[in-house]
Design a protein around this motif. Structure first.
Motif, PDB file in Angstrom:
ATOM      1  N   THR A  11       0.806  -1.218   0.000  1.00 46.40           N
ATOM      2  CA  THR A  11       0.000   0.000   0.000  1.00 46.40           C
ATOM      3  C   THR A  11       0.841   1.271   0.000  1.00 46.40           C
ATOM      4  N   CYS A  12       2.157   1.142   0.240  1.00 48.06           N
ATOM      5  CA  CYS A  12       2.983   2.355   0.341  1.00 48.06           C
ATOM      6  C   CYS A  12       4.441   2.049  -0.008  1.00 48.06           C
ATOM      7  N   GLU A  13       5.255   3.097  -0.012  1.00 51.25           N
ATOM      8  CA  GLU A  13       6.685   2.941  -0.298  1.00 51.25           C
ATOM      9  C   GLU A  13       7.370   2.043   0.743  1.00 51.25           C
ATOM     10  N   LEU A  35       4.256  -0.637  -7.676  1.00 46.39           N
ATOM     11  CA  LEU A  35       3.474  -0.351  -6.467  1.00 46.39           C
ATOM     12  C   LEU A  35       2.006  -0.022  -6.767  1.00 46.39           C
ATOM     13  N   PRO A  36       1.702   0.870  -7.734  1.00 47.85           N
ATOM     14  CA  PRO A  36       0.283   1.186  -7.991  1.00 47.85           C
ATOM     15  C   PRO A  36      -0.555  -0.036  -8.362  1.00 47.85           C
ATOM     16  N   ARG A  37       0.037  -0.970  -9.094  1.00 49.01           N
ATOM     17  CA  ARG A  37      -0.694  -2.178  -9.507  1.00 49.01           C
ATOM     18  C   ARG A  37      -0.492  -3.341  -8.536  1.00 49.01           C
ATOM     19  N   LYS A  38       0.345  -3.120  -7.492  1.00 42.55           N
ATOM     20  CA  LYS A  38       0.630  -4.132  -6.461  1.00 42.55           C
ATOM     21  C   LYS A  38       1.236  -5.411  -7.057  1.00 42.55           C
ATOM     22  N   CYS A  58       7.588 -10.489   4.200  1.00 43.47           N
ATOM     23  CA  CYS A  58       7.328  -9.055   4.378  1.00 43.47           C
ATOM     24  C   CYS A  58       6.010  -8.824   5.116  1.00 43.47           C
ATOM     25  N   GLY A  59       5.271  -9.887   5.408  1.00 46.42           N
ATOM     26  CA  GLY A  59       4.044  -9.769   6.185  1.00 46.42           C
ATOM     27  C   GLY A  59       2.809  -9.394   5.383  1.00 46.42           C
ATOM     28  N   LYS A  60       2.931  -9.409   4.071  1.00 50.26           N
ATOM     29  CA  LYS A  60       1.802  -9.050   3.208  1.00 50.26           C
ATOM     30  C   LYS A  60       1.213 -10.292   2.550  1.00 50.26           C
ATOM     31  N   GLU A  61      -0.041 -10.171   2.115  1.00 53.32           N
ATOM     32  CA  GLU A  61      -0.677 -11.251   1.384  1.00 53.32           C
ATOM     33  C   GLU A  61      -0.025 -11.350   0.003  1.00 53.32           C
ATOM     34  N   VAL A  62       0.295 -12.571  -0.417  1.00 56.16           N
ATOM     35  CA  VAL A  62       0.990 -12.788  -1.688  1.00 56.16           C
ATOM     36  C   VAL A  62       0.202 -13.794  -2.534  1.00 56.16           C
ATOM     37  N   LYS A  63       0.062 -13.478  -3.811  1.00 59.38           N
ATOM     38  CA  LYS A  63      -0.624 -14.390  -4.750  1.00 59.38           C
ATOM     39  C   LYS A  63       0.269 -14.557  -5.967  1.00 59.38           C
ATOM     40  N   TYR A  64       0.422 -15.801  -6.414  1.00 55.23           N
ATOM     41  CA  TYR A  64       1.237 -16.070  -7.604  1.00 55.23           C
ATOM     42  C   TYR A  64       0.350 -16.007  -8.842  1.00 55.23           C
ATOM     43  N   ASN A  65       0.728 -15.164  -9.824  1.00 53.42           N
ATOM     44  CA  ASN A  65      -0.063 -14.996 -11.043  1.00 53.42           C
ATOM     45  C   ASN A  65       0.439 -15.822 -12.213  1.00 53.42           C
ATOM     46  N   GLY A  66       1.627 -16.407 -12.096  1.00 57.80           N
ATOM     47  CA  GLY A  66       2.161 -17.212 -13.184  1.00 57.80           C
ATOM     48  C   GLY A  66       3.415 -16.592 -13.785  1.00 57.80           C
ATOM     49  N   THR A  67       3.868 -17.190 -14.891  1.00 57.44           N
ATOM     50  CA  THR A  67       5.064 -16.706 -15.552  1.00 57.44           C
ATOM     51  C   THR A  67       4.683 -15.705 -16.624  1.00 57.44           C
TER      52      THR A  67
END
Length: 68
Positions: A11-13, A35-38, A58-67
């Protein structure tokens, strides 16, 4: 090297800075952060699970989108 795309709930720098510090510790990766598109793109020969677990530190939610 394979380029992987991950969605990280940044959400931020400060968030992107945390991702940068964590990925720099891996040493053998190239990465870009949108960052804007996360989005985080990582070029690495490492296993996706290793990259995913590293990003989760880093404590954030992470989702794998593929290659890309």
């Amino acid at each position: 090297m394979t380029k992987h795309e991950f969605e990280v709930a940044m959400t931020c720098e400060g968030c992107s800075g945390a991702v940068t510090r964590i990925l720099n510790k891996l040493g053998d990766v190239k990465f870009e952060i949108d960052l804007p598109r996360k989005l985080v793109w990582i070029e690495s020969d490492r296993d996706v699970d290793v990259l995913m677990e590293t990003l989760k530190k880093c404590g954030k939610e992470v989702k794998y989108n593929g290659t890309k």
